[in-house]
Design a protein around this motif. Structure first.
Motif, PDB file in Angstrom:
ATOM      1  N   TYR A 274       4.736 -42.277 -33.739  1.00 36.42           N
ATOM      2  CA  TYR A 274       3.618 -43.210 -33.880  1.00 36.42           C
ATOM      3  C   TYR A 274       4.146 -44.587 -34.279  1.00 36.42           C
ATOM      4  O   TYR A 274       5.279 -44.724 -34.748  1.00 36.42           O
ATOM      5  CB  TYR A 274       2.576 -42.711 -34.884  1.00 36.42           C
ATOM      6  N   GLY A 275       3.298 -45.609 -34.099  1.00 38.52           N
ATOM      7  CA  GLY A 275       3.757 -46.975 -34.345  1.00 38.52           C
ATOM      8  C   GLY A 275       4.647 -47.435 -33.209  1.00 38.52           C
ATOM      9  O   GLY A 275       5.110 -46.648 -32.378  1.00 38.52           O
ATOM     10  N   ASN A 276       4.894 -48.731 -33.164  1.00 31.87           N
ATOM     11  CA  ASN A 276       5.744 -49.274 -32.105  1.00 31.87           C
ATOM     12  C   ASN A 276       6.932 -50.069 -32.656  1.00 31.87           C
ATOM     13  O   ASN A 276       7.656 -50.701 -31.897  1.00 31.87           O
ATOM     14  CB  ASN A 276       4.917 -50.160 -31.162  1.00 31.87           C
ATOM     15  N   GLY A 277       7.108 -50.034 -33.962  1.00 28.16           N
ATOM     16  CA  GLY A 277       8.220 -50.746 -34.571  1.00 28.16           C
ATOM     17  C   GLY A 277       7.988 -52.230 -34.748  1.00 28.16           C
ATOM     18  O   GLY A 277       8.866 -52.947 -35.248  1.00 28.16           O
ATOM     19  N   ARG A 278       6.810 -52.723 -34.347  1.00 23.40           N
ATOM     20  CA  ARG A 278       6.562 -54.169 -34.389  1.00 23.40           C
ATOM     21  C   ARG A 278       6.404 -54.668 -35.821  1.00 23.40           C
ATOM     22  O   ARG A 278       5.740 -54.053 -36.650  1.00 23.40           O
ATOM     23  CB  ARG A 278       5.317 -54.511 -33.576  1.00 23.40           C
TER      24      ARG A 278
END
Length: 309
Positions: A274-278
């Protein structure tokens, strides 16, 4: 009389953003639930890892409210929320403490202002924290992190003096100074003032010196390992705890080399999906493909243990 947060492991949770940098509520929810399921005592919303300085006042309040709602709706009412509220003016810090209380936080963690380091004398630092504590509707804690306060490093005498205030109930020491931690724990009473280590690589060393536990960024990645170590320590199984401490020490170093906040988010995305690292600028995105295999192996070792617990 206000009481300090209970002993245990807390995490300064990272915050997730969508591609257009809005709050990514589905990913935030997934993260909050995984942390709570990992057995953590509490979640720090808007610690340094939560990119507090990159958020508007409304976003800060909404992040706290959403975290509290997520916990309560999923059977984690006992998980404590600490809110980071320290900013550059006393006036704004007081407002953020009130906002945090309204949004559901139980404690406020207050970073010392650092825009004008020469002006932050001992007397000014003490006045700032006391004025904030006087006005705050929830108990406050001191956040000592020289790396993000232009090198301002509160010594044990300042922290011990502030500990006498009835509404200042603890400190997070991200300086990593165990000698300082030990001086504070021996000069204060644990039922009045809780001293938390702010780094995983000295978690056991802090416990040996009387800390109440840790508020540590690496628990974003491996909450179960941290809670396992704390449990072993409380059971008197120090040898077993120190074996885990060695893994945490290497893992903490590896994640710092990978990229700090953006590195934590990138690892969470890779390992848990989950999440995109942004991150919000000026922080830069971490590309895990550029991380050396030797460094990431230490993260693999951490994950291998985490996924057995």
């Amino acid at each position: 009389m206000p009481i300090p947060p209970p002993p245990g492991i807390y995490v300064p949770a990272v915050l997730f953003f969508s591609e257009n940098e809005d709050l990514d509520f589905p990913s935030i929810k997934s993260h909050v639930l995984r942390l709570a399921q990992g057995g953590l005592t509490g979640i720090l919303v808007q610690g340094s890892n939560g990119e507090a300085q990159h958020l508007s006042c409304d976003e800060r309040k909404e992040a706290i409210r959403f975290t509290r709602k997520t916990l309560d709706e999923n059977g984690f009412e006992n998980v404590i929320i600490i809110a980071g509220t320290g900013v550059q003016s006393t006036r704004e810090t007081k407002k953020l403490c009130a906002d945090a209380c309204e949004a559901g936080a139980a404690y406020a963690l207050v970073l010392t202002p650092s825009t004008w380091p020469p002006q932050m004398t001992k007397d000014n630092i003490i006045r700032f924290h006391r004025e904030v504590a006087d006005a705050s509707p929830i108990p406050t804690m001191i956040y000592n992190f020289p790396r993000v306060t232009a090198g301002i490093d509160l010594d044990s005498s300042i922290i011990t003096e502030l500990a006498a205030h009835p509404n200042i109930v603890g400190v997070k020491l991200s300086c990593g100074n165990i000698g300082k931690l030990h001086r504070i724990t021996t000069d204060t009473k644990p039922f009045e003032f809780a001293v938390f280590s702010g780094r995983s690589d000295v978690l056991s060393q802090g416990l040996l010196s009387g800390s109440a536990g840790g508020i540590v960024a690496l628990a974003n990645i491996a909450p179960k390992i941290h809670t396992k170590l704390f449990k072993l320590w409380k059971e008197g199984k120090q040898d077993e705890a120190m074996k885990i401490q060695a893994i945490l020490g290497h893992g903490d170093w590896a994640v710092s080399k990978i990229g700090g906040i953006s590195g934590v988010k990138a690892v969470v995305n890779k390992e848990f999906g989950y999440g995109n690292g942004r991150v919000r600028g000026p922080l830069a995105h971490t590309d895990l493909e550029s991380v050396g295999a030797e460094v990431y192996k230490l993260v693999d070792d951490l994950m291998a243990l985490e996924k057995t617990l």
